[in-house]
Design an enzyme around this catalytic site. Structure first.
Site, PDB file in Angstrom:
ATOM      1  N   LYS A 146       0.844  -1.195   0.000  1.00  0.00           N
ATOM      2  CA  LYS A 146       0.000   0.000   0.000  1.00  0.00           C
ATOM      3  C   LYS A 146       0.879   1.245   0.000  1.00  0.00           C
ATOM      4  O   LYS A 146       1.923   1.275   0.669  1.00  0.00           O
ATOM      5  CB  LYS A 146      -0.904  -0.032   1.244  1.00  0.00           C
ATOM      6  CG  LYS A 146      -1.982   1.052   1.265  1.00  0.00           C
ATOM      7  CD  LYS A 146      -2.894   0.927   2.506  1.00  0.00           C
ATOM      8  CE  LYS A 146      -3.993   1.979   2.495  1.00  0.00           C
ATOM      9  NZ  LYS A 146      -4.879   1.887   3.671  1.00  0.00           N
ATOM     10  N   SER A 176      -9.973   2.303   2.646  1.00  0.00           N
ATOM     11  CA  SER A 176      -8.998   3.009   1.839  1.00  0.00           C
ATOM     12  C   SER A 176      -8.037   2.075   1.110  1.00  0.00           C
ATOM     13  O   SER A 176      -7.427   2.491   0.131  1.00  0.00           O
ATOM     14  CB  SER A 176      -8.187   3.961   2.715  1.00  0.00           C
ATOM     15  OG  SER A 176      -7.372   3.239   3.626  1.00  0.00           O
ATOM     16  N   SER A 193     -10.489   0.104   6.903  1.00  0.00           N
ATOM     17  CA  SER A 193      -9.822   0.226   5.607  1.00  0.00           C
ATOM     18  C   SER A 193      -9.188  -1.052   5.079  1.00  0.00           C
ATOM     19  O   SER A 193      -8.782  -1.098   3.921  1.00  0.00           O
ATOM     20  CB  SER A 193      -8.754   1.322   5.664  1.00  0.00           C
ATOM     21  OG  SER A 193      -9.351   2.585   5.567  1.00  0.00           O
TER      22      SER A 193
END
Lengths: 496, 503
Positions: free
Chosen positions: A79, A159, A183
């Protein structure tokens, strides 16, 4: 060479690598090919094939030498929130334009030490603020799943949307995510994969761009519960560089997957039965309860009375911390700095830089956070939210003290929605995505999202299990049982 | 209790145009903690390094970087607290104070607003022999220092140096117990002395190592006593805060100016506006920096990157067991053990190194004699040469040797001064140097008597004059000493001259 090696789980690839049936280089090549073919998903925002191949070659040497930790040679997506040395790390924000850290986050350092391979950086909501990956400066990541033959682009959730899309579409074997209010778990549910948020303090936050420090926790996003157990074991552990990381031994999580939950008590919180909950989610939950019961667990109705205050408390505490954490992005030392006009001073530099660098959702949260911490409002908002947080934690403490081993809830209030569908909606509609997940962050507990099946439109749905603090092994075992019972094996039809 | 033996000084009274006014002063002292590394990072605290060379990633607020408490800084704060007889809070916590400034990379300063590490303590501030003010300390908290903005290197750009960013500061907050400009300076001096004794702050004010924010208000006589009885600030005047004072002289000037400014406003029927002011030493006046309305909203909240700080009583006890003797105790001991005057004891205990030097000289010798030599000869010379006590060319052993030679009567005071000069510039063991140079006063009565007789016989006219005017006997003394090559013991010569002349 194995075909479609990129579709393997970590466990299967590990075993094949150790047996010499597959090389880390070939596995990495397969993933790089899939990654390039998957550009339509916009999951990767920065690809690192050279690093990947170098790491793969090193992993092959290590495997040959008989020194092969579980993740040795396993290609992962990272990420964009994780700082990776020399590699762009922007938290999907314009304000960090051109930022390449001179340091490696503790999590990625541990993964690389274990021989893992980095394929690239993954898309996400800007500064992890969002539930649909629509706030990214790189544009939307796209869910590989579609509603049957409907070509509407759907959100992979957020997210950690890029992570979820990449794992679900086999553009990597697994990916790192971070979870501040859901998330990891919500995008995992939206894309039919497994995602676990560990107990707060289990995984070091050092080198992860901060959103809300008291809530942020990194975790794995994988194709199976076993993979989550393997991956978490490699990420976790005490880090003296993070004062909030717990000095506790990391147990063998994979060994905890006995498949035996006989006599365990599964709590079903009545407050999670929300009004207007889609019938399909309701049924999914009922099915999950039945599966746990069939596996020999005892089902107990429980109450977590302060649940309804969780979302508002979260949307005070998280923005408050964020408003302070994001103050460092001021254009002085790194990242974006606005072009200034003649006569502009430091105030103009701050205002222009931050107005240009932060997207609207980040700006909204910075403003909310600034407001709730202001003199005169602090007690009414921030302090009250902290008290609510303590009560939410107490709710869980009491339930666990009464002998509950795990709590089963829906992961999300709906399946993946269309990109842009929420654009005109009140931001609160978007915030409601986190309704089942934020309590876990507020209480610092471990929570896992497990894919259970498809809805009428062919979209994946998941359930969430919440565990006792520091008992990720037991939680993973419950999830493993649920996974086996659900037998979810569907994959998105490849259209990209 | 030491303080019971002191008398409280009178507050400073300023006569206004209409009536008398008293001053009320409270201080926030920012003392840089002596430590090798910063409060939350391993970067060096060294002063004078290349700009931006002592900067860890966390100091520069790079993304994802986290603070880790430097245990030694905590120990230093605890030691400082113990030195001020303060309560040590076993549980304290760090908060963020949020504001934007280029020399504050995080956009917040990590401080301790709600739960400081040190609670209430006290500082005894002497204003003269037997006169002292007991100033209450409200708290000491730890916080990060900011960096330095540099605005005069380029016409269009500003620069920042982060070397100081994140260095540990102790903010020592007093109650409004200080009653005049001189007391304020004495308070800072005493606090600085204690911290230096403890080794917790270097106290170098020029470097900004120790700086003070001074809160000044004025009130009518009698009001302060009402405040003391009730602790109700309503009895006191509105205060103004003078920021960043790092010179005692300017501090006393600034307080005096500020008090008179406030008195003039009040006597004109005006009101004091609570505000932050800066002192301009060139103009000798304070001016408004920002009013209460313009004051920053710092949005304090608990720092989520740090767990509450919990320390153990046993650890505090361990620190307490290694506390040095503090200035008040040392002064009392010097007066009792060495028979020093209040003044000499103050001078000799002002700095720990000097006190240690004196004690080495005085041990086993006459304390007053040792004090005279240390204060008058050694300090005088050190000051003249601009040399510190730690670099003195005359060691305590050497000075002790000189004092010994005087005490045994082997050399005269005059010889001792010469000997001191030789030791200062050439070194050596005083007894050996004295011997080698023939520095030995003649104490043989016969030899001196012969010399006296000789001078008297050779100067009959002078004898006549001296008999008429006994003050002229000194001439004979001088002649005799000169005749003996400066070695005759002056006291002895004097006695013999007086006797022989029949004065």
């Amino acid at each position: 060479m194995m075909t479609n090696a990129n579709e393997l789980t970590i466990a299967a690839a590990r075993d094949a690598l150790r047996k010499g049936e597959l090389s880390a280089t070939d596995l990495t090549m397969a993933c790089l090919t899939a990654m390039d073919a998957g550009d339509g998903l916009n999951a990767y925002v920065h690809k690192t094939p050279e690093i990947a191949l170098e790491q793969a070659r090193a992993a092959d040497a290590r495997i040959k030498g008989g020194d092969a930790p579980d993740l040795c040679g396993i290609p992962l997506g990272i990420k964009d929130l994780f700082c990776t040395k020399g590699v762009p790390s922007q938290a999907a924000s314009k304000i960090l334009n051109g930022f390449r850290p001179e340091y490696e986050s503790t999590v990625t350092a541990k993964l690389f030490d274990a021989g893992a391979v980095m394929l690239g950086k993954l898309n996400m909501d800007e500064f992890a603020m969002g539930s649909s990956n629509e706030t990214s400066c790189y544009g939307n990541a796209i869910n590989p799943w579609r509603r049957g033959n409907d070509e509407t682009a759907l959100t992979p959730g957020g997210s950690s949307g890029g992570s979820a899309a990449a794992v679900a579409a086999d553009l990597c074997l697994a990916a790192t995510g971070t979870d501040t209010g859901g998330s990891i778990r919500q995008p995992a549910a939206f894309t039919g994969i497994v995602g676990i948020k560990p107990t707060y303090g289990r995984v070091s936050r050092w080198g992860i761009v901060a959103f809300a420090s008291s809530l942020d926790q990194a975790g794995p996003m994988t194709k199976s519960v076993r993979d989550a157990a393997i991956f978490l074991g490699a990420m976790a552990g005490h880090d003296p560089k993070d004062s909030t990381s717990a000095d506790l031994p990391v147990p063998d999580f994979e060994a905890a997957l006995t498949g035996d939950i006989r006599g365990k008590k599964i709590g079903i919180p009545r407050e999670y039965r929300m009004e207007g909950m889609p019938a399909e989610i309701e049924k999914l939950w009922t099915d999950g309860i039945a599966m746990m019961k069939d596996a020999g667990a005892e089902i107990v109705d429980i109450s977590l009375p302060h649940t309804k205050y969780a979302l508002p408390a979260y949307y005070v505490i998280a923005p408050a911390e964020a408003s302070s954490n994001l103050a460092r992005y001021d254009g002085v030392r790194y990242g974006h700095r606005a072009k200034l006009a003649q006569g502009d001073g430091i105030t103009e530099m701050y205002e222009k830089t931050r107005a240009e660098g932060f997207g609207p959702e980040v700006q909204r949260r910075v403003m909310i956070g600034t407001y709730v911490l202001s003199a005169g409002f602090y007690d009414a908002y921030y302090n009250r939210a902290r008290r609510v947080r303590a009560l939410i934690k107490r709710d869980f403490d009491q339930v666990f003290a009464a002998g509950i081993d795990a709590i089963l809830t829906p992961a999300t209030p709906s399946a993946a929605f269309g990109l842009g569908e929420m654009a005109s909606a009140d931001p609160i509609q978007m915030y409601l995505n986190d309704v089942f997940t934020v309590t876990v962050n507020l209480a610092g507990l471990p929570g896992i999202s497990v894919p259970m099946g498809l809805d009428r439109q062919g979209l994946p749905l998941g359930l969430q299990l919440i565990g006792r603090p520091w008992e990720e092994g037991d939680l993973l075992n419950h999830a493993h049982v649920l996974e086996q019972a659900a037998g979810f094996v569907a994959k998105p039809a490849k259209w990209w | 209790m030491l303080d019971l033996t002191y008398e409280t000084p009178k507050p400073k009274v300023i006569a206004g145009a209409k009536h008398d006014w008293e001053l009320v002063i409270g201080m926030e002292i920012h003392a840089q903690v002596s430590s090798n590394s910063k409060l939350f990072s391993g970067a060096s605290t060294q002063v004078g390094a290349e700009p931006n060379s002592n900067v860890a990633f966390v100091d520069a607020a790079m993304p994802g970087m986290l603070p880790v408490i430097n245990e030694f800084c905590i120990e230093q704060a605890v030691r400082s607290g113990l030195g001020l007889k303060a309560a040590i809070n076993l549980r304290s916590a760090f908060d963020r104070k949020n504001y934007f400034y280029p020399d504050l990379p995080q956009g917040y300063q990590i401080s301790q607003l709600y739960h400081p590490i040190v609670g209430e303590g006290e500082v005894l501030v002497e204003m003269g022999p037997g006169v002292a003010r007991l100033v209450r300390v409200e708290r000491i908290h730890l916080e990060q220092d900011a960096g330095k903005s540099i605005h005069d290197m380029d016409p269009t750009m500003s620069f920042v140096d982060f070397n100081r960013t994140g260095v540990a500061l102790m903010e020592i907050v007093s109650r409004p117990d200080i009653r005049g400009p001189e007391e304020a300076a004495a308070y800072v001096t005493k606090l600085r002395q204690i911290l230096r004794y403890l080794g917790t702050c270097d106290g170098n004010m020029q470097n900004g190592n120790l700086r003070a924010d001074v809160n000044v208000s004025v009130c009518r006589p009698g009001q302060y006593e009402k405040y003391q009885a009730t602790q109700d600030f309503a009895h006191l005047g509105t205060r103004c805060e003078i920021k960043n004072m790092n010179s005692m002289r300017f501090m006393t000037q600034a307080i005096d100016y500020e008090a008179r400014r406030q008195i003039a406003i009040l006597e004109d029927g005006g009101e004091i506006v609570q505000e932050t002011r800066l002192y301009d030493p060139d103009k000798g006046e304070t001016r408004s920096m920002r009013s209460k309305e313009e004051a920053h909203d710092y949005r304090y909240f608990p720092c989520p990157d740090l767990l509450p700080l919990e320390i153990e009583q046993a650890w505090v006890d361990q620190i307490a067991a290694t506390m040095p003797e503090l200035p008040d105790a040392k002064k009392a001991r010097f007066m009792a053990d060495f028979g020093l005057t209040d003044y000499d004891a103050n001078v000799l205990t002002a700095e720990l190194d000097a006190a240690g030097y004196f004690e080495a000289v005085a041990r086993g010798r006459d304390g007053k004699q040792a004090a005279n030599w240390v204060i008058n000869e050694l300090f005088g010379r050190l000051n003249k040469e601009g040399v510190s006590i730690t670099e003195t060319p005359v060691s305590a052993d050497q000075l002790g040797g000189i004092v010994d030679l005087i005490a045994s009567g082997e050399i005269s005071g005059k010889m001792a001064k010469d000997l001191f000069e030789i030791i200062w510039s050439e070194g050596g063991t005083p007894a050996e140097v004295a011997a080698a140079r023939g520095m030995k006063q003649v104490t043989d009565t016969g030899a001196i008597e012969a010399a006296v007789d000789e001078i008297i016989a050779a100067n009959p006219a002078q004898v006549e004059k001296a008999r008429a005017n006994p003050k002229l006997a000194g001439w004979f003394v001088g002649q005799v000493i000169k005749a003996t090559g400066g070695k005759a013991a002056p006291q002895m010569v004097n006695e013999l001259v007086v006797k022989k002349l029949g004065l």
